[in-house]
Structures are given as C-alpha cells and as structure tokens.
Design a protein around this motif. Structure first.
Motif, PDB file in Angstrom:
ATOM      1  N   ASP A 363      -1.216  25.884 -26.099  1.00  0.00           N
ATOM      2  CA  ASP A 363       0.308  26.126 -26.433  1.00  0.00           C
ATOM      3  C   ASP A 363       0.199  27.383 -27.344  1.00  0.00           C
ATOM      4  OD1 ASP A 363       0.116  25.111 -29.053  1.00  0.00           O
ATOM      5  OD2 ASP A 363       0.872  23.200 -28.456  1.00  0.00           O
ATOM      6  N   ILE A 364       1.629  27.926 -27.582  1.00  0.00           N
ATOM      7  CA  ILE A 364       1.985  28.946 -28.159  1.00  0.00           C
ATOM      8  C   ILE A 364       1.440  28.692 -29.720  1.00  0.00           C
ATOM      9  CG2 ILE A 364       4.038  28.400 -28.874  1.00  0.00           C
ATOM     10  CD1 ILE A 364       2.594  31.872 -28.182  1.00  0.00           C
ATOM     11  N   HIS A 416       1.563  36.310 -38.054  1.00  0.00           N
ATOM     12  CA  HIS A 416       2.534  36.159 -36.775  1.00  0.00           C
ATOM     13  C   HIS A 416       3.865  36.666 -37.329  1.00  0.00           C
ATOM     14  CE1 HIS A 416       4.538  34.947 -33.480  1.00  0.00           C
ATOM     15  NE2 HIS A 416       5.251  34.102 -34.206  1.00  0.00           N
ATOM     16  N   PHE A 417       4.066  36.403 -38.722  1.00  0.00           N
ATOM     17  CA  PHE A 417       5.818  36.714 -39.132  1.00  0.00           C
ATOM     18  C   PHE A 417       5.520  38.250 -39.571  1.00  0.00           C
ATOM     19  CE2 PHE A 417       9.114  37.266 -42.297  1.00  0.00           C
ATOM     20  CZ  PHE A 417       9.826  36.544 -41.624  1.00  0.00           C
ATOM     21  N   THR A 418       4.512  38.637 -39.917  1.00  0.00           N
ATOM     22  CA  THR A 418       4.351  40.464 -40.563  1.00  0.00           C
ATOM     23  C   THR A 418       4.143  41.495 -39.421  1.00  0.00           C
ATOM     24  OG1 THR A 418       2.326  40.179 -41.089  1.00  0.00           O
ATOM     25  CG2 THR A 418       3.995  39.541 -42.839  1.00  0.00           C
ATOM     26  N   ILE A 451      10.969  32.789 -37.735  1.00  0.00           N
ATOM     27  CA  ILE A 451      11.078  31.657 -39.049  1.00  0.00           C
ATOM     28  C   ILE A 451      10.600  30.103 -38.368  1.00  0.00           C
ATOM     29  CG2 ILE A 451      12.257  30.757 -40.957  1.00  0.00           C
ATOM     30  CD1 ILE A 451      13.338  33.514 -41.310  1.00  0.00           C
ATOM     31  N   PHE A 452      11.416  30.015 -37.263  1.00  0.00           N
ATOM     32  CA  PHE A 452      11.421  28.769 -36.665  1.00  0.00           C
ATOM     33  C   PHE A 452      10.135  28.637 -36.191  1.00  0.00           C
ATOM     34  CE2 PHE A 452      11.505  26.250 -32.840  1.00  0.00           C
ATOM     35  CZ  PHE A 452      12.125  25.120 -33.387  1.00  0.00           C
ATOM     36  N   ARG A 453       9.522  29.664 -35.383  1.00  0.00           N
ATOM     37  CA  ARG A 453       8.041  29.463 -34.856  1.00  0.00           C
ATOM     38  C   ARG A 453       7.249  29.304 -36.251  1.00  0.00           C
ATOM     39  NH1 ARG A 453       6.462  27.951 -30.630  1.00  0.00           N
ATOM     40  NH2 ARG A 453       7.894  29.193 -29.366  1.00  0.00           N
ATOM     41  N   TRP A 459       3.658  22.893 -38.488  1.00  0.00           N
ATOM     42  CA  TRP A 459       3.738  21.317 -38.306  1.00  0.00           C
ATOM     43  C   TRP A 459       2.474  21.127 -37.194  1.00  0.00           C
ATOM     44  CZ3 TRP A 459       5.185  16.726 -39.271  1.00  0.00           C
ATOM     45  CH2 TRP A 459       5.168  15.831 -38.257  1.00  0.00           C
ATOM     46  N   THR A 460       2.394  22.136 -36.308  1.00  0.00           N
ATOM     47  CA  THR A 460       1.220  21.758 -35.343  1.00  0.00           C
ATOM     48  C   THR A 460      -0.334  21.629 -36.019  1.00  0.00           C
ATOM     49  OG1 THR A 460       2.344  22.985 -33.632  1.00  0.00           O
ATOM     50  CG2 THR A 460      -0.155  22.846 -33.473  1.00  0.00           C
TER      51      THR A 460
END
Length: 476
Positions: A363-364, A416-418, A451-453, A459-460
């Motif tokens: 999954d992602i 991932h964020f940057t 941010i949500f991701r 959590w994963t």
C-alpha cells in the motif's frame, strides 16, 4: 525393544546435532559420559533451499560450540554484508568491524553437524521416526518416546527410548509443540528458491536484496510470476542466470512462519522445545540458524550444573541412566533461558518481520516507508552500521532496533514531505491502483494532503512494529 539414555533429542537438523555435541562436552573425559540419543527420521542429505546464510552472530555461536569446522569442506563462501538494490540504484551495507558470515548449501552444513554429533562421546545417532511420547500415567511427565527404526534387512519396527530429559528439535512442523505451548505458527508469506549458475552479483561475497514493488498471495504459476514480474526488476547481470534456472530446475518452496517463543518448564514436565519447533521468524534476514545456535550455547550453560556429575548411586548400581533431574530446578533453568535469549531472539524476530512488511510493500504508506528505508541506508555511517549490526546478530538490543526503525519512519516522512514530486514520479504500485493515482495527483500546493499522509505513514509504522513487540513481551 527398549533403550535407556540420559537425554533424548528428537530431530537432527541444525539445533539437534549442535545440542547433542555441546551436551556431550559437559563432563570431563575421566567421568562417565552423558548417554544421548539423537533420533532423526532420515539421515540422508536434505535437499532444500533454506537457511543458506549464517550471520556473523551465528558464526560466533558456532565457534563457542567448537563447531566452526562444520562450515569447512562444503564450498562455503565468506559473506561480508549486503547489497540492497532499489529502482536501479544500489547501496553497500557491509558488516561492521570486518565481521564475516558464511553462505553454504543447507544440506551440506546439516551433514557436517550430524557428523560432529556422531563423533561426540556418548552420542548415538539413530535413524528412526518418532511417533509419540511416552508419559507417566500418574503425573503426565514425559519419560521417553516410541520410534520406528529404519532398517534395510527387516521390516520397520517400533522401539521405546527412555530418558531423563526429552528435547524436541523437530523443526517447523513439530509433532510435539502443542504439548508445551498453545501458540501456533502464523504463515506470513512463502519462500521460493532456485540455484543460479554463473551469476555475477552486484557486489561479490555479499547477500543481494532486490526490492521489487508489490506483493500478494502466491500465484498459481510461480515461474511465470518470477519471469514477468521479478526478473525485470533485477540487475542486468542476474536476469539471465535466473531465467536459465527457471528452465532447468524446479522452484523449491516452503511457507514462512512466525512463532514467538513461549515460556517453558511448567506446561509439560520432561519435555523441552528448541529451534523452529519453539520459535520461528521470517527468513528474510537469515537469522534462524543464528538464534538456534545461540539457544544451544545458552541452554548448555544453564543445564551444565544438573548434568555435569553422574549420580553416584545410579553409577554404582549400573543403572541405564546416570542422572536424576529435579524438574523444579530444570523449570527455573528454562525460565532463565527464556530471559537470557530474549535480547538476541526478539531483536532478530521483530526485525525479520518488520523488514518483510516494509520490503513487501502493498500500500502507499508501506511504499513510502520502503523508499525511506533505502534512502536511510544511503546516508551511510550509523544509518548502516546500526541496522546491519542488528541484522547480523551482533547487537542484541530491541531498544536499538526501535530507535532505528522509527528513525527510518521519520526520515521517510521527511523525504515524502520535502520532495513530493520524487514520490509522484516514482509510484510503482500499478496504473490501476487508487493510491498510485493519488500519489501522481499530489503537488506542492496540496500540503494539507501531504501532512495527512505523513500521519498515516507514522501510524502504519506503529502498527507494523507494535504488534511484533507485543508478540515478544506478552510471554515475559
């Protein structure tokens, strides 16, 4: 017929012969030897591909047992670390401080271990299939086993083998596991192996791990899956040897099972489990033999006070056994064994399944963690030294494992964020995958979604790591 021994060991794979040899050395040469029966249903050379790498920590245990010669004369190759390949890039992950492992054919190593057991003082290696345990009808204590011996000249016949201590080392399909623990193995995936000829590894004498996107149930046509999905992701030099192997030979397979170790000593008197009969982990990290040999080292040390001297009364009476064991004392030793082994075994157990979950991303969020793990290795320094020390069985520390695991999680989030466009351009989950489409729709102007991701990625990571930790600590 009936035979009496001090100790009966069921199974002559890795742990059984190593333990028989180790226990035989407890008593000095001028004392009566321990009488040990090592029962194995087939003493022919095993023909399977599993357990081909002995990590440096396992080599250290083998040396402590005096069995390092068992890796000689079997075309074993020194192994200096790993090469991890991901999307055409590779990273070198060497073992720390010049440590070495060994790669070899599993069956050849087992045969050398059996030879060591057969030459040990007081050990009888017997080809016989153990059918059932013999128990005391009043107390339920295990007194021995009934086994069918293999013979060439006469039909198979059943014999009884009695002993003060019965040790089951009969592997992942153990007949006797349920006597000691209610834990049952959970199949996490399937292992498939093939023998490659004239293969040129990206880095010689290194284990090669190629991260191929996607996972799922074992396909009906495994060879077609390897040919069409796996081979295109391999380094160029490995594609031809793999394709040739698929044409010439069968793919050998077996299920990958996970089985946390439960405490022993109070559920069944007279019986001890060791090896895969008691504790299993994913084979991705090659830690099974390391854990088993380390278990043999610790168990031998803890049993030595009870086995080192023969009972004078039994010796004087010419009894068939030379020891009497107080099971309460043995139970205390088994409890100490459980704790003493916990650092190494839990580290390797948790690491093996956690890495499989990350590397087999489906999954992602796991895809992001996998990419972040590779990027973490690319940083070098302690980002390599720490994880490979854990994997090699040289740093038995669940705390160190947790630190690096969540460092990978936070670094994955940072990457991932940057650098969202990097992830957007490299979604590899398939054109029809909704998560992959979501990746490609992201842009720098949609940071709330990023941010949500990031929260879902963390959590994963927690739901990958947390249950594995719980599986270890729940039996403390």
């Amino acid at each position: 017929m009936t035979f009496s021994y001090d100790i009966i060991i069921i199974g002559a794979g890795i742990a059984g012969p190593a333990l028989a040899h180790s226990l035989s050395l407890i008593r000095p040469k001028d004392a009566p030897p321990l009488r040990i029966a090592l029962l194995e249903r087939s003493l022919t050379k095993p023909d399977r591909i599993v357990g081909e790498l002995l990590q440096p920590g396992g080599m250290n245990a083998l040396k402590e047992l005096g069995l390092q010669w068992c890796t000689e004369g079997i075309d074993a190759k020194p192994t200096y670390g790993y090469c991890v390949v991901y999307e055409g890039k590779q990273v070198h992950i060497p073992y720390p401080n010049g440590a070495q492992g060994r790669s070899f054919h599993h069956g050849s190593f087992v045969m050398n271990l059996r030879e060591a057991a057969s030459k040990a003082r007081g050990v009888d290696v017997i080809e016989a299939t153990v059918n059932e345990l013999i128990e005391c009808p009043l107390t339920g204590r295990v007194l021995g086993v009934r086994a069918t011996r293999k013979t060439k000249d006469v039909p198979p016949y059943t014999e009884s083998f009695f002993g003060e201590l019965i040790i089951a080392a009969d592997g992942c399909y153990s007949k006797f596991r349920s006597q000691v623990t209610q834990q049952t193995p959970v199949t996490k995936s399937n292992f498939m192996g093939a023998i490659l000829e004239n293969a040129q590894l990206p880095i010689s004498n290194h284990g090669t791990v190629v991260l191929v996107p996607g996972s799922g149930p074992l396909p009906a046509d495994t060879k077609a899956h390897v040919r069409n999905i796996v081979v295109p992701a391999l380094p160029d030099a490995l594609r031809k040897p793999v394709l040739e192997s698929l044409e010439k030979d069968r793919l050998r397979g077996m299920p990958n099972s996970f089985l946390p170790a439960a405490k022993q000593g109070h559920s069944k008197e007279g019986l001890i489990l060791i090896g895969d009969a008691w504790n299993m982990r994913h084979p991705l990290t090659g830690g099974g033999m390391t854990v088993a040999l380390n278990d043999v080292v610790i168990l031998t040390r803890l049993l030595t006070p009870f086995l080192s001297e023969a009972n004078p009364e039994l010796e004087a009476s010419a009894a068939p056994t030379t020891i009497t064991l107080d099971w309460d004392q043995i139970s205390d030793a088994l409890s100490a064994w459980h704790w003493s082994r916990k650092g190494l075994s839990s580290t390797i157990n948790i690491l093996s399944v956690a890495l499989y979950d990350l590397f087999g991303a489906d999954d992602i969020n796991l895809h992001i963690l996998r990419a972040g793990c590779f990027a973490y290795f690319e940083r070098g320094g302690d980002c390599i030294h720490g994880p490979v020390s854990l994997l090699a069985g040289l740093a038995p520390s669940p705390v160190l494992l947790a630190r690096h695991f969540f460092a990978v999680a936070f670094y994955s989030i940072y990457i991932h964020f940057t650098t969202p466009l990097v992830a957007s351009n490299k979604g590899k989950l398939g054109d029809d995958d909704e998560d992959d489409k979501l990746l490609r729709q992201f842009s720098f102007g949609e940071y709330p979604a990023y941010i949500f991701r990031c929260f879902t990625v963390f959590w994963t990571a927690c739901i990958v790591f947390g249950p594995l930790v719980w599986s270890e600590i729940r039996w403390w």
